[in-house]
Structures are given as structure tokens and as C-alpha cells.
Write a protein that holds these residues in place. Structure first.
Motif, mmCIF file in Angstrom:
data_model
loop_
_atom_site.group_PDB
_atom_site.id
_atom_site.type_symbol
_atom_site.label_atom_id
_atom_site.label_comp_id
_atom_site.label_asym_id
_atom_site.label_seq_id
_atom_site.Cartn_x
_atom_site.Cartn_y
_atom_site.Cartn_z
ATOM 1 N N THR A 15 -7.212 3.424 -1.560
ATOM 2 C CA THR A 15 -5.496 2.713 -1.224
ATOM 3 C C THR A 15 -5.034 4.126 -0.793
ATOM 4 O O THR A 15 -4.526 5.193 -2.193
ATOM 5 N N ARG A 16 -3.977 4.266 -0.095
ATOM 6 C CA ARG A 16 -3.279 5.785 -0.129
ATOM 7 C C ARG A 16 -1.980 5.042 0.707
ATOM 8 O O ARG A 16 -1.868 4.207 1.130
ATOM 9 N N PRO A 22 -1.771 10.431 5.295
ATOM 10 C CA PRO A 22 -2.769 10.097 3.828
ATOM 11 C C PRO A 22 -3.108 10.373 2.821
ATOM 12 O O PRO A 22 -4.469 11.284 2.693
ATOM 13 N N ASN A 23 -2.395 11.573 1.958
ATOM 14 C CA ASN A 23 -2.082 12.539 1.029
ATOM 15 C C ASN A 23 -1.995 12.115 0.079
ATOM 16 O O ASN A 23 -2.192 12.394 -1.558
ATOM 17 N N PHE A 24 -1.504 10.734 -0.071
ATOM 18 C CA PHE A 24 -1.673 10.430 -1.889
ATOM 19 C C PHE A 24 -2.059 8.872 -2.122
ATOM 20 O O PHE A 24 -2.035 7.832 -1.296
ATOM 21 N N GLY A 25 -2.779 9.474 -3.061
ATOM 22 C CA GLY A 25 -4.009 8.458 -3.252
ATOM 23 C C GLY A 25 -4.533 8.141 -4.338
ATOM 24 O O GLY A 25 -4.005 8.357 -5.651
ATOM 25 N N TYR A 96 2.927 2.144 -6.877
ATOM 26 C CA TYR A 96 1.671 2.523 -6.706
ATOM 27 C C TYR A 96 0.824 2.092 -7.571
ATOM 28 O O TYR A 96 -0.691 0.898 -6.834
ATOM 29 N N GLN A 97 0.921 2.102 -8.251
ATOM 30 C CA GLN A 97 0.275 1.392 -9.610
ATOM 31 C C GLN A 97 -0.303 0.103 -9.040
ATOM 32 O O GLN A 97 -1.143 -0.453 -9.222
ATOM 33 N N TYR A 101 -2.875 -2.578 -8.056
ATOM 34 C CA TYR A 101 -3.524 -4.047 -9.118
ATOM 35 C C TYR A 101 -3.075 -5.015 -7.975
ATOM 36 O O TYR A 101 -4.432 -5.614 -8.324
ATOM 37 N N GLU A 102 -2.534 -5.407 -7.386
ATOM 38 C CA GLU A 102 -1.974 -6.582 -6.987
ATOM 39 C C GLU A 102 -2.846 -6.338 -6.057
ATOM 40 O O GLU A 102 -3.811 -7.555 -5.529
ATOM 41 N N LEU A 103 -2.913 -5.383 -4.991
ATOM 42 C CA LEU A 103 -3.932 -5.544 -3.714
ATOM 43 C C LEU A 103 -5.520 -5.787 -4.551
ATOM 44 O O LEU A 103 -6.490 -6.232 -3.787
#
Length: 117
Positions: A15-16, A22-25, A96-97, A101-103
Motif C-alpha cells: 500500500t502506497r 507513489p513514494n510513500f509506502g 497510514y498505519q 491495518y484496516e485494509l
């Protein structure tokens, strides 16, 4: 589907979150977690097996896309300087966390629904 004890079907989601690139993952979030634990970017890079230049490039690419710094440096005294998450970085990491987690929770349910043997 057959039940083969040697082969268990699995899945993987990476997941990003981003605006344009898309540089944050998972990698950047792990660096951020380690900085929270150690107080040092250099220690985070070391734990992850990254060179400082590679780690710096990863962070800068994410910051460029997001439009804000993920870290702030604190000039040190006796023990040297340290790094902390910026307020925006800490907020992003928390959200993000929670999202991941939910995803992953929902993905596990869907995977079991479609692939349970």
C-alpha cells in the motif's frame, strides 16, 4: 480447489499513498517507525540495510510528493543530534498505519471468502 499441504495459497498487498508519485509506502513508514524508536535516521537506515545516500533519496522523494518534511533534526548536545518526526509526518504515519491495518483486515476477509479451501 485441491488441498495441497505443501502449497498454501497466499497474497500480498503493498500500500502506497501519494499525490503524483507513489513514494510513500512500507519502506518510508518503516524508516519513520525506526526513527521514533531510535531518534536517528542513520540508525534507521542501518537497521534496514540502507546506505545513508539511498535512505536520504527515498525520504526526499516522498517529501517532494507530499509537500512537507517527514522529519525535523534536533541539534544535539552531549550525545549529538537526533531526528524526530515532523508534526505532519507523525500525523501521516498514524493515519497510514491505521489505513493499512484496516485494509489488511478487510483483505484477509475477502481472501478467505474467495480462496478458502
Amino acid at each position: 480447489m485441491s488441498n495441497n499441504s505443501k502449497h498454501i495459497l497466499k497474497y500480498h498487498i503493498k500500500t502506497r499513498v501519494f499525490y503524483d508519485n507513489p513514494n510513500f509506502g512500507p519502506g518510508v513508514s518503516r524508516i519513520m517507525e525506526l526513527v521514533k524508536e531510535t531518534g536517528r535516521l542513520s540508525e534507521a537506515y542501518k537497521i534496514m540495510g540502507l546506505s545513508s545516500s539511498k535512505g536520504w533519496k527515498i525520504i526526499k522523494k516522498a517529501e517532494e510528493d507530499l509537500g512537507f518534511p517527514l522529519f525535523v533534526s534536533v541539534v544535539g548536545g552531549k550525545g549529538g543530534g537526533k531526528s524526530e518526526l515532523s508534526p505532519e509526518g507523525a500525523d501521516l504515519l498514524d493515519r497510514y498505519q491505521a489505513f493499512v491495518y484496516e485494509l489488511n483486515t478487510e483483505a484477509e476477509k475477502l481472501f478467505n471468502k474467495h480462496f478458502e479451501e
